[in-house]
Design an enzyme around this catalytic site. Structure first.
Site, PDB file in Angstrom:
ATOM      1  N   TYR A 134      -9.356 -15.389  -6.197  1.00  0.00           N
ATOM      2  CA  TYR A 134      -8.234 -14.449  -5.973  1.00  0.00           C
ATOM      3  C   TYR A 134      -8.494 -13.145  -6.738  1.00  0.00           C
ATOM      4  CZ  TYR A 134      -3.722 -12.163  -6.501  1.00  0.00           C
ATOM      5  OH  TYR A 134      -2.722 -11.226  -6.524  1.00  0.00           O
TER       6      TYR A 134
ATOM      7  N   ASN B  86      -0.820  -4.633   1.941  1.00  0.00           N
ATOM      8  CA  ASN B  86      -0.144  -5.346   0.849  1.00  0.00           C
ATOM      9  C   ASN B  86      -0.320  -6.864   0.923  1.00  0.00           C
ATOM     10  OD1 ASN B  86       2.235  -5.987  -1.121  1.00  0.00           O
ATOM     11  ND2 ASN B  86       2.805  -6.959   0.835  1.00  0.00           N
TER      12      ASN B  86
ATOM     13  N   ALA C 230     -11.246 -11.936  -7.793  1.00  0.00           N
ATOM     14  CA  ALA C 230     -12.401 -11.219  -7.230  1.00  0.00           C
ATOM     15  C   ALA C 230     -12.011 -10.486  -5.941  1.00  0.00           C
ATOM     16  CB  ALA C 230     -13.544 -12.200  -6.965  1.00  0.00           C
TER      17      ALA C 230
ATOM     18  N   LYS D 280      -9.228  -9.096  -5.430  1.00  0.00           N
ATOM     19  CA  LYS D 280      -8.489  -7.903  -5.857  1.00  0.00           C
ATOM     20  C   LYS D 280      -9.439  -6.852  -6.451  1.00  0.00           C
ATOM     21  CE  LYS D 280      -4.600  -9.126  -4.324  1.00  0.00           C
ATOM     22  NZ  LYS D 280      -3.934  -8.289  -3.308  1.00  0.00           N
TER      23      LYS D 280
HETATM   24  N1  LIG Z   1       3.892 -11.109  -7.424  1.00  0.00           N
HETATM   25  C1  LIG Z   1       2.994 -10.797  -8.368  1.00  0.00           C
HETATM   26  O1  LIG Z   1       3.142 -11.129  -9.550  1.00  0.00           O
HETATM   27  C2  LIG Z   1       1.781  -9.979  -8.006  1.00  0.00           C
HETATM   28  C3  LIG Z   1       0.987  -9.494  -9.038  1.00  0.00           C
HETATM   29  C4  LIG Z   1      -0.122  -8.721  -8.721  1.00  0.00           C
HETATM   30  C5  LIG Z   1      -0.418  -8.440  -7.396  1.00  0.00           C
HETATM   31  N2  LIG Z   1       0.368  -8.944  -6.419  1.00  0.00           N
HETATM   32  C6  LIG Z   1       0.002  -8.610  -5.035  1.00  0.00           C
HETATM   33  O2  LIG Z   1       1.133  -8.049  -4.390  1.00  0.00           O
HETATM   34  C7  LIG Z   1       1.065  -8.334  -2.982  1.00  0.00           C
HETATM   35  C8  LIG Z   1       2.361  -8.961  -2.509  1.00  0.00           C
HETATM   36  O3  LIG Z   1       2.571 -10.168  -3.230  1.00  0.00           O
HETATM   37  P1  LIG Z   1       4.006 -10.898  -3.266  1.00  0.00           P
HETATM   38  O4  LIG Z   1       4.128 -11.496  -4.610  1.00  0.00           O
HETATM   39  O5  LIG Z   1       5.056  -9.979  -2.755  1.00  0.00           O
HETATM   40  O6  LIG Z   1       3.724 -12.101  -2.241  1.00  0.00           O
HETATM   41  P2  LIG Z   1       4.695 -12.917  -1.265  1.00  0.00           P
HETATM   42  O7  LIG Z   1       6.125 -12.775  -1.638  1.00  0.00           O
HETATM   43  O8  LIG Z   1       4.079 -14.278  -1.188  1.00  0.00           O
HETATM   44  O9  LIG Z   1       4.446 -12.175   0.113  1.00  0.00           O
HETATM   45  C9  LIG Z   1       3.202 -12.230   0.736  1.00  0.00           C
HETATM   46  C10 LIG Z   1       3.283 -11.490   2.052  1.00  0.00           C
HETATM   47  O10 LIG Z   1       1.998 -11.582   2.679  1.00  0.00           O
HETATM   48  C11 LIG Z   1       2.168 -12.001   4.023  1.00  0.00           C
HETATM   49  N3  LIG Z   1       1.057 -12.844   4.448  1.00  0.00           N
HETATM   50  C12 LIG Z   1       0.465 -13.868   3.796  1.00  0.00           C
HETATM   51  N4  LIG Z   1      -0.475 -14.430   4.573  1.00  0.00           N
HETATM   52  C13 LIG Z   1      -0.480 -13.739   5.748  1.00  0.00           C
HETATM   53  C14 LIG Z   1      -1.210 -13.859   6.957  1.00  0.00           C
HETATM   54  N5  LIG Z   1      -2.139 -14.813   7.159  1.00  0.00           N
HETATM   55  N6  LIG Z   1      -0.943 -12.985   7.959  1.00  0.00           N
HETATM   56  C15 LIG Z   1       0.004 -12.023   7.805  1.00  0.00           C
HETATM   57  N7  LIG Z   1       0.742 -11.866   6.687  1.00  0.00           N
HETATM   58  C16 LIG Z   1       0.497 -12.730   5.669  1.00  0.00           C
HETATM   59  C17 LIG Z   1       3.464 -12.807   4.026  1.00  0.00           C
HETATM   60  O11 LIG Z   1       4.061 -12.687   5.313  1.00  0.00           O
HETATM   61  P3  LIG Z   1       4.399 -13.925   6.291  1.00  0.00           P
HETATM   62  O12 LIG Z   1       4.760 -15.087   5.434  1.00  0.00           O
HETATM   63  O13 LIG Z   1       5.510 -13.398   7.154  1.00  0.00           O
HETATM   64  O14 LIG Z   1       3.136 -14.097   7.061  1.00  0.00           O
HETATM   65  C18 LIG Z   1       4.309 -12.071   2.985  1.00  0.00           C
HETATM   66  O15 LIG Z   1       5.034 -11.023   3.601  1.00  0.00           O
HETATM   67  C19 LIG Z   1      -0.182  -9.198  -2.801  1.00  0.00           C
HETATM   68  O16 LIG Z   1      -1.277  -8.371  -2.464  1.00  0.00           O
HETATM   69  C20 LIG Z   1      -0.397  -9.793  -4.177  1.00  0.00           C
HETATM   70  O17 LIG Z   1      -1.743 -10.179  -4.388  1.00  0.00           O
HETATM   71  C21 LIG Z   1       1.462  -9.707  -6.680  1.00  0.00           C
END
Ligand SMILES: NC(=O)c1ccc[n+]([C@@H]2O[C@H](COP(=O)([O-])OP(=O)(O)OC[C@H]3O[C@@H](n4cnc5c(N)ncnc54)[C@H](OP(=O)(O)O)[C@@H]3O)[C@@H](O)[C@H]2O)c1
Length: 253
Positions: free
Chosen positions: A158, A93, A160, A162
């Site tokens: 980003y 994720n 790309a 995905k």
């Molecule tokens: N929110 C949206 O609108 C949306 C839409 C489409 C897809 N997505 C996808 O959904 C997923 C989750 O997104 P979110 O919105 O929940 O993001 P978020 O709240 O920013 O959370 C991102 C997570 O990724 C972890 N992370 C980031 N860099 C890391 C690293 N170097 N090592 C280990 N862990 C890392 C962070 O953990 P730590 O900070 O503890 O490291 C955090 O738990 C992602 O794949 C994103 O692309 C989100």
């Protein structure tokens, strides 16, 4: 939530925030023992606490997914031990999402996008899925994005990354599916999380004319993941399940 994952172990990357935290809580509520992972041990402990308070079972394992292949393989080994030697479910994720004009993206951001969003899932699948295949069962879900399906300005790399995980998923389904491991992508739409809540007015504007008419909540995505990793999804291999309120399938009329 039914206890359809009782007796299974799950590793969720990026489980310290947003969608990943909701996935961890939801898999925990469905009976799985959940390994909450991320860099931030404090936020990880809160998610572990939530799962335990709800009657589930969970632990935290720290990892920096940008740390390089050797570190990630070592992490996979620690995670497997923490899971008691058998991992049933892997949820890729975690992602980073620096965006901006292509010409001004800095090299550290582009390297981070490739490392966390693409290479880390690839290394974890390579490190953890062969053991699932040997046992003849297991499931992997990688979290994609609606942005893999449409071109949006200032998100090129980003988006790309995905698109890359969607296609990795299809290839992994071909590679591991015949040995009992089901591998799929869940593709969220605009979802309200700590990572983007500062931009709430923009998110509302982006989703107002979609069929759902609103942003998704992390739990909306988590329920789809819980379905895909369970036996009710036993015929689903290599699919991308859009949980995006219709943003990619429709156009306002
Ligand atoms: N929110 C949206 O609108 C949306 C839409 C489409 C897809 N997505 C996808 O959904 C997923 C989750 O997104 P979110 O919105 O929940 O993001 P978020 O709240 O920013 O959370 C991102 C997570 O990724 C972890 N992370 C980031 N860099 C890391 C690293 N170097 N090592 C280990 N862990 C890392 C962070 O953990 P730590 O900070 O503890 O490291 C955090 O738990 C992602 O794949 C994103 O692309 C989100």
């Amino acid at each position: 939530m039914t206890q359809h994952l009782t007796g299974r172990t799950a590793l969720v990357t990026g489980a310290t925030s947003g969608i990943g935290a909701a996935i961890a809580r939801t898999l925990g509520a469905a009976g799985a023992h959940v390994l909450v992972t991320g860099r931030d041990a404090g936020r990880g402990a809160l998610v572990v606490d939530d799962i335990r308070k709800a009657g589930g079972s969970a632990g935290f394992e720290a990892v920096d997914l940008a740390a390089g292949a050797d570190d990630l393989r070592a992490f996979a080994g620690r995670a497997l031990s923490a899971a008691g030697g058998n991992l049933d479910i892997l949820v890729n994720n975690a992602a980073v999402y620096p965006v901006g004009p292509t010409a001004t993206m800095n090299d550290a951001d582009t390297a981070g996008l490739l490392a966390v969003n693409v290479l880390a899932p690839h290394i974890l699948v390579g490190a953890l899925v062969p053991a699932m295949a040997e046992r003849g069962h297991g499931t992997v879900v990688t979290v994609g994005s609606w942005m893999a399906s449409v071109g949006t300005a200032y998100t090129a790399l980003y988006s790309a990354t995905k698109a890359a995980v969607e296609h990795l998923t299809r290839c992994w389904a071909a590679e591991y599916g015949p040995r009992g491991v089901r591998i799929n992508t869940v593709s969220p739409g605009v979802t309200l999380t700590p990572g983007n809540e500062a931009h709430r007015p923009l998110l509302d504007q982006m989703t107002a004319a979609t069929p759902a008419g609103r942003v998704a909540q992390p739990e909306d995505i988590a329920r789809a993941v819980a379905f895909l990793v369970g036996d009710d999804a036993r015929m689903i291999h290599g699919a991308t399940l859009a949980v995006d309120g219709g943003i990619t399938a429709t156009r306002p009329s």
